[in-house]
Design an enzyme around this catalytic site. Structure first.
Site, PDB file in Angstrom:
ATOM      1  N   SER A   1      34.266  53.599  31.306  1.00 52.19           N
ATOM      2  CA  SER A   1      35.114  52.926  32.290  1.00 52.19           C
ATOM      3  C   SER A   1      36.367  52.376  31.613  1.00 52.19           C
ATOM      4  CB  SER A   1      34.303  51.841  33.004  1.00 52.19           C
ATOM      5  OG  SER A   1      33.723  50.947  32.073  1.00 52.19           O
TER       6      SER A   1
ATOM      7  N   ASP B   1      41.289  39.174  28.531  1.00 52.41           N
ATOM      8  CA  ASP B   1      41.228  38.658  29.897  1.00 52.41           C
ATOM      9  C   ASP B   1      39.813  38.290  30.311  1.00 52.41           C
ATOM     10  OD1 ASP B   1      40.097  41.140  29.960  1.00 52.41           O
ATOM     11  OD2 ASP B   1      41.438  42.002  31.464  1.00 52.41           O
TER      12      ASP B   1
ATOM     13  N   HIS C   1      38.311  42.784  28.563  1.00 49.29           N
ATOM     14  CA  HIS C   1      38.866  43.841  27.716  1.00 49.29           C
ATOM     15  C   HIS C   1      39.222  43.316  26.329  1.00 49.29           C
ATOM     16  CE1 HIS C   1      39.640  45.166  31.935  1.00 49.29           C
ATOM     17  NE2 HIS C   1      38.973  46.202  31.449  1.00 49.29           N
TER      18      HIS C   1
END
Length: 253
Positions: free
Chosen positions: A14, A186, A189
């Site tokens: 992802s 964040d 990530h």
């Protein structure tokens, strides 16, 4: 097709994969380390879960392909672990289905060829405070570090039961002091420092694996590595820089 033909390392997952070539990401670092040795191929799909991966895996990794990858590094789990939404929509995948999906992905990849190797990455930790701040007003979903732990442990259990290589990112990242800000941008990530942990763990697994041929970068042939009179000159002699740059040896093992 561009030649000469090199081994292919495919990164499949992802957003942790899709973004791995930005911000000094782990995909970019691997591409640098394996320059002239292997091609690092990105197949990352931001927002995806293991259910969507199973649905398209035949298209990404067709069994009748003329060339199969030497290594596939797989990451799914973080989005699966997001808590269920009241509407029934969203990326959440029940734990039992996630376990079965990881098993299906592994079986498919191992069937590609006798020489295709697989490494799974577990869900990394998340910083819930950062995550709430970064997603406020953007998306309506809840992701907790505890749910990431549960899905990470499930991935570990499946892979160990299938004798597959697996890296416990959830634990590895939390060994770093102030990991929430040092490793994450964040809340989810990776910073450049977070990516360094991923690369270090991947190289460790590859180095320790009893694979023939070895896929560790130091054991692989360097393309067009023969000496040449056109190499840079130092003290009246040419210097073959195919294995290292002019600034010094690689920090990676």
């Amino acid at each position: 097709m561009v030649g000469p033909e090199r081994p292919q390392f495919v990164l499949f997952g992802s957003s942790i994969v899709q973004f791995s070539f930005s911000n000094e990401g782990w995909g970019a670092v691997l591409a640098h380390i394996y320059a002239r040795k292997a091609d690092i191929i990105l197949r990352g799909y931001s927002g995806w879960n293991s259910r969507r991966a199973v649905q398209i895996i035949d298209q990404v990794f067709p069994k009748d392909a003329a060339k199969q990858p030497s290594l596939v590094i797989v990451y799914f789990g973080g989005n699966d672990s997001i808590l269920p939404h009241a509407t029934g929509l969203g990326p959440h995948v029940p734990l039992s289905e996630y376990i079965e999906n990881i098993r299906k992905i592994a079986i498919h990849l191992e069937s590609l060829s006798d020489k295709t190797r697989v490494i799974f990455l577990t869900a990394p930790p998340v910083c819930e405070k950062q995550l709430r701040a970064s997603l406020s007003g953007v998306v309506d979903m809840v992701r907790t570090n505890e749910s990431c732990r549960i899905y990470a442990e499930a991935c570990l259990e499946v892979c160990r039961g299938m004798n597959l290589k697996v890296i416990d990112l959830w634990t590895a990242m939390q060994q770093v002091e102030n990991w929430e800000t040092v490793c994450l941008t964040d809340g989810v990530h990776f910073t450049a420092e977070g990516s360094k942990i991923v690369v270090k763990e991947i190289l460790r697994v590859i180095k320790e694996a009893n694979w023939e041929p070895s896929l560790h970068w130091k054991a692989m042939l360097t393309e067009f590595s023969e000496e040449s009179p056109y190499d840079p000159v130092s003290e009246g002699k040419t210097v073959n820089v195919s294995e290292h740059d002019l600034t010094g040896d690689s920090p990676w093992e």
